[in-house]
Scaffold this motif. Structure first.
Motif, short mmCIF file in Angstrom:
data_model
loop_
_atom_site.label_atom_id
_atom_site.label_comp_id
_atom_site.label_asym_id
_atom_site.label_seq_id
_atom_site.Cartn_x
_atom_site.Cartn_y
_atom_site.Cartn_z
N VAL A 83 29.03 -30.98 -14.50
CA VAL A 83 29.00 -29.59 -14.06
C VAL A 83 30.23 -29.27 -13.22
N LEU A 84 30.53 -30.12 -12.26
CA LEU A 84 31.68 -29.87 -11.38
C LEU A 84 32.98 -29.81 -12.17
N ILE A 85 33.17 -30.77 -13.07
CA ILE A 85 34.40 -30.80 -13.88
C ILE A 85 34.48 -29.55 -14.76
N SER A 86 33.38 -29.18 -15.37
CA SER A 86 33.37 -28.01 -16.26
C SER A 86 33.66 -26.73 -15.49
N LEU A 87 33.09 -26.59 -14.31
CA LEU A 87 33.34 -25.38 -13.51
C LEU A 87 34.78 -25.31 -13.04
N VAL A 88 35.34 -26.45 -12.64
CA VAL A 88 36.74 -26.48 -12.23
C VAL A 88 37.64 -26.15 -13.42
N ASP A 89 37.31 -26.68 -14.58
CA ASP A 89 38.07 -26.35 -15.79
C ASP A 89 37.99 -24.85 -16.07
N PHE A 90 36.80 -24.29 -15.98
CA PHE A 90 36.61 -22.85 -16.19
C PHE A 90 37.55 -22.06 -15.28
N LEU A 91 37.58 -22.42 -14.01
CA LEU A 91 38.42 -21.69 -13.05
C LEU A 91 39.90 -21.90 -13.34
N ALA A 106 38.01 -8.85 -22.20
CA ALA A 106 37.36 -10.05 -21.69
C ALA A 106 38.23 -10.74 -20.64
N LEU A 107 39.51 -10.85 -20.92
CA LEU A 107 40.42 -11.55 -20.00
C LEU A 107 40.77 -10.72 -18.76
N ALA A 108 41.02 -9.45 -18.96
CA ALA A 108 41.52 -8.61 -17.86
C ALA A 108 40.41 -8.05 -16.98
N ARG A 109 39.26 -7.74 -17.59
CA ARG A 109 38.22 -7.08 -16.80
C ARG A 109 37.04 -8.00 -16.49
N GLN A 110 36.53 -8.69 -17.50
CA GLN A 110 35.31 -9.47 -17.30
C GLN A 110 35.56 -10.85 -16.69
N LEU A 111 36.59 -11.53 -17.14
CA LEU A 111 36.83 -12.90 -16.67
C LEU A 111 37.04 -12.99 -15.16
N PRO A 112 37.78 -12.07 -14.52
CA PRO A 112 37.89 -12.17 -13.06
C PRO A 112 36.54 -12.05 -12.34
N ILE A 113 35.65 -11.23 -12.87
CA ILE A 113 34.31 -11.09 -12.27
C ILE A 113 33.54 -12.40 -12.42
N GLU A 114 33.59 -12.96 -13.61
CA GLU A 114 32.86 -14.21 -13.85
C GLU A 114 33.47 -15.37 -13.07
N ALA A 115 34.78 -15.36 -12.92
CA ALA A 115 35.43 -16.42 -12.13
C ALA A 115 34.94 -16.39 -10.68
N GLU A 116 34.77 -15.20 -10.13
CA GLU A 116 34.25 -15.11 -8.76
C GLU A 116 32.82 -15.64 -8.68
N ARG A 117 32.03 -15.36 -9.68
CA ARG A 117 30.66 -15.89 -9.71
C ARG A 117 30.68 -17.41 -9.80
N ARG A 147 33.11 -19.37 -8.78
CA ARG A 147 33.58 -19.87 -7.48
C ARG A 147 32.42 -19.94 -6.48
N SER A 148 31.58 -18.93 -6.50
CA SER A 148 30.42 -18.91 -5.61
C SER A 148 29.46 -20.06 -5.93
N ILE A 149 29.20 -20.28 -7.19
CA ILE A 149 28.33 -21.39 -7.60
C ILE A 149 28.95 -22.71 -7.17
N LEU A 150 30.23 -22.88 -7.43
CA LEU A 150 30.92 -24.12 -7.06
C LEU A 150 30.88 -24.34 -5.57
N SER A 151 31.04 -23.30 -4.80
CA SER A 151 30.96 -23.40 -3.35
C SER A 151 29.58 -23.88 -2.91
N ARG A 152 28.54 -23.32 -3.52
CA ARG A 152 27.17 -23.76 -3.20
C ARG A 152 26.96 -25.22 -3.53
N LEU A 153 27.52 -25.65 -4.66
CA LEU A 153 27.34 -27.04 -5.09
C LEU A 153 28.08 -28.02 -4.19
N ASN A 154 29.17 -27.56 -3.58
CA ASN A 154 29.98 -28.43 -2.74
C ASN A 154 29.55 -28.43 -1.28
#
Length: 116
Positions: free
Chosen positions: A7-15, A95-106, A108-115
């Motif tokens: 999970v951690l590796i996949s989320l970091v890759d996503f970001l 997807a890249l310009a509008r949606q991806l930045p929103i999902e990246a913030e989400r 980041r929040s999940i990753l922060s909780r996990l860490n």
């Protein structure tokens, strides 16, 4: 590899891929994207990589974090990777310009909780 590590590796890759999209594609603007085939192909590759990162996430993790549209990200990857029809590049831009930045913030929040 444990599920947590995957999970951690996949989320970091996503970001990382999200950041690449922001720097390589979005920062150059829509006009450059529309006129440059290499940028559009790069967008396809980035969305493919994002979908691969998401596909590695365990089902229980994605179910526990429904605020991110994991399924649609995987579907976008499948569309880009397997569609023989022309790709809708305006859809990819959105997807890249509008949606991806929103999902990246989400993410980041999940990753922060996990860490913590």
């Amino acid at each position: 590899m444990s599920d947590r590590e995957r999970v951690l590796i996949s989320l970091v890759d996503f970001l990382r891929f999200s950041d690449t999209a922001a720097k390589v594609i979005v920062a150059r603007g829509k006009a450059a994207y529309d006129s440059d085939e290499a940028l559009r192909l790069a967008a396809e590759a980035i969305l493919h990589k994002i979908g691969e990162a998401v596909a590695r996430l365990p089902e229980d993790f994605t179910a526990a974090n429904p605020e991110v549209p994991w399924r649609s990200m995987k579907a976008t990857r499948n569309l880009v990777a397997h569609s023989y029809d022309p790709v809708d590049y305006d859809l990819l831009w959105g997807a890249l310009a509008r949606q991806l930045p929103i999902e990246a913030e989400r993410v980041r929040s999940i990753l922060s909780r996990l860490n913590t």
